[in-house]
Design an enzyme around this catalytic site. Sequence first.
Site, mmCIF file in Angstrom:
data_model
loop_
_atom_site.group_PDB
_atom_site.id
_atom_site.type_symbol
_atom_site.label_atom_id
_atom_site.label_comp_id
_atom_site.label_asym_id
_atom_site.label_seq_id
_atom_site.Cartn_x
_atom_site.Cartn_y
_atom_site.Cartn_z
ATOM 1 N N SER A 65 15.793 14.252 0.075
ATOM 2 C CA SER A 65 16.876 13.687 1.082
ATOM 3 C C SER A 65 16.234 12.010 1.392
ATOM 4 O O SER A 65 15.413 12.683 2.133
ATOM 5 C CB SER A 65 17.305 13.954 1.787
ATOM 6 O OG SER A 65 18.384 13.174 2.278
ATOM 7 N N GLU B 219 1.856 1.594 -3.211
ATOM 8 C CA GLU B 219 0.897 2.130 -4.142
ATOM 9 C C GLU B 219 0.714 3.564 -4.448
ATOM 10 O O GLU B 219 0.209 4.139 -5.064
ATOM 11 C CB GLU B 219 -0.287 0.894 -4.026
ATOM 12 C CG GLU B 219 -1.386 1.267 -4.921
ATOM 13 C CD GLU B 219 -2.987 0.739 -4.494
ATOM 14 O OE1 GLU B 219 -2.580 -0.158 -4.451
ATOM 15 O OE2 GLU B 219 -3.606 1.478 -4.177
ATOM 16 N N ARG C 21 0.711 -0.994 -0.158
ATOM 17 C CA ARG C 21 0.137 -0.224 -0.386
ATOM 18 C C ARG C 21 0.916 1.242 0.006
ATOM 19 O O ARG C 21 0.210 2.363 -0.759
ATOM 20 C CB ARG C 21 -0.602 0.246 1.058
ATOM 21 C CG ARG C 21 -1.964 -0.949 1.227
ATOM 22 C CD ARG C 21 -3.345 -0.973 0.112
ATOM 23 N NE ARG C 21 -3.748 -2.712 -0.063
ATOM 24 C CZ ARG C 21 -3.575 -3.432 0.026
ATOM 25 N NH1 ARG C 21 -2.386 -3.634 -0.907
ATOM 26 N NH2 ARG C 21 -4.424 -4.428 0.310
#
Lengths: 150, 150, 150, 150, 150, 150, 150, 150, 150, 150
Positions: D118, D95, D92
């Site tokens: 960074s 995604e 997830r």
Amino acid sequence: MSHNIIDKIDAGQILNETRLAKGLTWRELAEQIDRPVVWTVAALLGKHPVPKVNAVRVGEILSLDDEVVSALQRQPYRIADAGLATDPTVYRFHEAIDVYGQALKELIHEEFGDGIMSAINFSVDFAKQEAPQGDRVVVTLNGKFLPYQW
Amino acid sequence: MSHNIIDKIDAGQILNETRLAKGLTWRELAEQIDRPVVWTVAALLGKHPVPKVNAVRVGEILSLDDEVVSALQRQPYRIADAGLATDPTVYRFHEAIDVYGQALKELIHEEFGDGIMSAINFSVDFAKQEAPQGDRVVVTLNGKFLPYQW
Amino acid sequence: MSHNIIDKIDAGQILNETRLAKGLTWRELAEQIDRPVVWTVAALLGKHPVPKVNAVRVGEILSLDDEVVSALQRQPYRIADAGLATDPTVYRFHEAIDVYGQALKELIHEEFGDGIMSAINFSVDFAKQEAPQGDRVVVTLNGKFLPYQW
Amino acid sequence: MSHNIIDKIDAGQILNETRLAKGLTWRELAEQIDRPVVWTVAALLGKHPVPKVNAVRVGEILSLDDEVVSALQRQPYRIADAGLATDPTVYRFHEAIDVYGQALKELIHEEFGDGIMSAINFSVDFAKQEAPQGDRVVVTLNGKFLPYQW
Amino acid sequence: MSHNIIDKIDAGQILNETRLAKGLTWRELAEQIDRPVVWTVAALLGKHPVPKVNAVRVGEILSLDDEVVSALQRQPYRIADAGLATDPTVYRFHEAIDVYGQALKELIHEEFGDGIMSAINFSVDFAKQEAPQGDRVVVTLNGKFLPYQW
Amino acid sequence: MSHNIIDKIDAGQILNETRLAKGLTWRELAEQIDRPVVWTVAALLGKHPVPKVNAVRVGEILSLDDEVVSALQRQPYRIADAGLATDPTVYRFHEAIDVYGQALKELIHEEFGDGIMSAINFSVDFAKQEAPQGDRVVVTLNGKFLPYQW
Amino acid sequence: MSHNIIDKIDAGQILNETRLAKGLTWRELAEQIDRPVVWTVAALLGKHPVPKVNAVRVGEILSLDDEVVSALQRQPYRIADAGLATDPTVYRFHEAIDVYGQALKELIHEEFGDGIMSAINFSVDFAKQEAPQGDRVVVTLNGKFLPYQW
Amino acid sequence: MSHNIIDKIDAGQILNETRLAKGLTWRELAEQIDRPVVWTVAALLGKHPVPKVNAVRVGEILSLDDEVVSALQRQPYRIADAGLATDPTVYRFHEAIDVYGQALKELIHEEFGDGIMSAINFSVDFAKQEAPQGDRVVVTLNGKFLPYQW
Amino acid sequence: MSHNIIDKIDAGQILNETRLAKGLTWRELAEQIDRPVVWTVAALLGKHPVPKVNAVRVGEILSLDDEVVSALQRQPYRIADAGLATDPTVYRFHEAIDVYGQALKELIHEEFGDGIMSAINFSVDFAKQEAPQGDRVVVTLNGKFLPYQW
Amino acid sequence: MSHNIIDKIDAGQILNETRLAKGLTWRELAEQIDRPVVWTVAALLGKHPVPKVNAVRVGEILSLDDEVVSALQRQPYRIADAGLATDPTVYRFHEAIDVYGQALKELIHEEFGDGIMSAINFSVDFAKQEAPQGDRVVVTLNGKFLPYQW
């Protein structure tokens, strides 16, 4: 500190061998712990943490060692197995999604709105449907609709 | 020789745009041609050859050009679309198979014997199940069992 | 049947060029339609269906053609772009998940139980944090916990 | 020459099993060594070299063997684990980046200029946010902006 | 709204053809805009946003169209090109990292501590070194050390 | 026939553990065998066959077993390690080539002609450059130009 | 600025069609420009920059347009074509390297020392060897040995 | 039933270590069994079944155990090793095919017709060619032409 | 120089559309040119160069344009199509090889010796076998045995 | 619970070694258990569950241990082996499908309709065909046609 840590996957294989040796079906085992059958198989093979009460009961039924019973209860990694996905029995399910996935997406959006069928708040049912031209496998996926919601 | 060959995928996109512009749902369209809804969406988007009678009827309903109606009837290539498989709405189905595929394999072998659920002699049903804690997507896969049979 | 179908991705690019030409920032645009900034950028670039009221308002602000305004409202395919994932600015986010993902999984399970952070019932906030040693990017992911629930 | 070299990943697994056996949460452990909780989990599972003072303290709390305490301090290889990335809890997060990464890139460039957030001068915070419709996972990524600077 | 949007990559190719047609070397072009040569080539081929003053000057030198000058200034996607990486001249650099990367990692950690050489606060110098047994290519990578810093 | 064959990679790991236990830096070790430091690290970790005189000397300094000293001298397989390439410290080098590789190719062809920088007749230098805004890693790649020559 | 830029690959295809239409073999063409036959085919299909004198001569022989003649002279990208590598005629060469590559590496190291056969200072010869049991393809690879030389 | 089954690859490694310990070159070994040198190295490292007479003779020369001699005679799996293909000494051969493979295909078709060079009815010769500017590796591939023949 | 070059794949698609429009089956077409049916389909879709006499005859039967007839005769690239391999009708053939390929290898070696079944000196026959429980597809692969022969 | 679980693949390897040591061909073994030869080889190497009566008989013929006989009867995972697919003897079969698969698809659809050749209700026959110009391998694939049937 325990010196007998068993991997969940290994625990599942030991459990399965024992189950086969005792001649117990998955469905019988699921009934004995009063849990749905697909959940039971998946969980005992390492895809879910098995609640303590169920793990202990399975341990009694199959006379499993404590470290196996303990491993069943641990939190799993649910890693997608690219090899398994090529097994013909498993491949047909992925193929069905490859052929019908776009249609399912269209219908989810049409009838529910923008969102997904949850694979977490989700259950799978497995049944054998007798038919004159050959028995049929019936697999029902049932997941909560989750709308994209900011 | 026809100079207006349209690809089945392009034909499906034209059809879909027209359908949306006319405010017709997939389910209404499926009812008008008297075919199951998941089959209708998949077939009209290019995954199946549409029988002539259905293709012509859809052409009338949506006032489609002849070459679109013709493309709908052609034999498809059912290529797995790796990009589509990453769309969250489609991905959840593959994830469900990744998590429960081994369990389904175990149960098929236990209750049917060595073999597969066919993805060819096969249907998919889609339903909306109302529930107090949120509506649910119910997808039923129904395939003939095919035993390994030499 | 419309002959001016524009792809959502193309619509997003046209919109973005127009926005840059007009010297309007994403944040200003988000404020004018009264929507969160990350949602606004993602949606206008094609990752979400834009509600009609927002799409029309954006169309007015940027003097967009109707087919662009229409494309913004369509349901998207949210395909993962493997090329984009190698862009250094995007790659750092994936790298952070590669390094800290296992820790996040451990903490989700420890503090919430077996389940996931939803990426659907989910929002992202973006902020600039001033700091003496150099400004910092602060990205907050906020998703509903979904327990594995059979 | 030491004959008891333990891999950092193995050391992390031993540590974790011991922690679970002792019923100590990650958050408690982090507090006892006075380090942020996400850093603590990541570092103890092998993603960072643990400073000697922290490693020794953890060794005392969990009664770990010397070679485990030593392994915790070694420099890691932070290899991206393609298998782990398919675990639903971890997936997830990837995604979310696939869906919102382009928007984050747009906003970084708009508000900071050409550069990156960074992932090295970087921290992650993890919190549980209670909400009436279900608790929420809140993950905050905080990284120094680094401009492309020749 | 501009109807002449040119892609940065296409702009770079047009620029390069024009440069070759005019018989101007990259090094001469870099000197005329007073920028380092590797930066100049990379930026003009689309890997960096070119500051307006440099883009305009290059446009004058090469008599480029306005939309090319405009494209040079846009923010790039710095996508890794898997095809280019197989070109023998480029492949040798990746091969060198494959052979010596682990050694560079060891030395960075030994002499700087846990961290990385930044590829953002970073420059590359290119020189031709004459040698009796054949001239040598000398490429110097110079990046700020960034310590893992929570 | 020797029954104590040690793999070069394993030999390198044993050597490295011993080196760390003795508190000897790579640079000190390189000086003691009078070889360049990047070569020394790469060779001792298994990327090059170590000349007998150097291997024996290293064996004496670190009190290594004979089979380790012997393994150091064997001809290596210099296999590219796809996992290592995802370690952030190593990844930055590949990213730098992905961003600047095309520019280096352009300059090699412009200043040397059609050909490559050899990665075989090749050396790498590693240095720490002190700078007020943070120390810098300086890596110099120096390879013989090889013209395509039929 | 030229408005008729042709890609080297496209130029090669135009050249080849013209050659076939004129009934000229590659070997005849190679002889007419007095260059080795494998070099000629590779270069004219876009793998090498063709020296001006050769490009002009080929242009005369085949009556090629100026932009084709110009494209032949440009510096190529020598991208490995993964599709082409599956063509059976090309695949057999890769298969031969897969089967015999390790043996060739052993012999190079045994007879030359640690190093490689250059693919840059390198030629390929192609011959037809008549044999009673069927003619044979004889391909000779001839590359300068390059020792690993720091 | 034998309890000392040795894998062909392992057998090859044992053989090679023994050969090196005895100071015997591959070429000397090939001469002693009167077989071509490339065939000998490939076959003894596991790429071919070694005829019994040759295997027994090699076993005598190197004083190999019976199970090694037996393993040499077994039928191999000739699996392509993707790791080995990245070793620089082996990679150059694949690169040469990537650059010149299309040209070889053109010439095979021009001079032999539609078909392939067999990699089965096939031999490889390896030679060292002395040259003033550096010795050269000469590898000759010699395969029967096989026409596509239905 | 011809300005109407048609790709072999495109030529095959035009041919196929024309064939369907004329209501001619592949088998009828194969009979009319007196060639085996699998060869005919493969060749006309671009996998083989079609002999002039066959190409011209097909052109007459289907009234094809000259450039199509010409394209049919050209030498093909027989590139493996990874997308096509996922089409269910084609996938079953690859699956059969995945399941039975090792057995076929064992039997080839047992009954013929070390070698392969040629895919070049090779034919495929396709037949429909009527059977009471459902017709069967019968595909016969017939290839010359080629012994590994140095 | 059995402590001597043997993997089906390992069981197949033990069986095969024993078979070779006893000098029994696959065909002889198939005849002794009265099963088709390709089925026998595939099944005994782990691709099918061997019926108890066949497994016990094979165990007697080859004097196999009980756990091997037991492993033969277990349900297999039929994982596609990407490495095996590169073995030249196996590769030729995949290559044949890559070249002729589209033609087979066309003919299945033309002569049977929309559907597939089953790889489950399926058999493979293997024969040696003597021919004056060299013996031929004849492999017959025979699968039930399965129409797409909703």
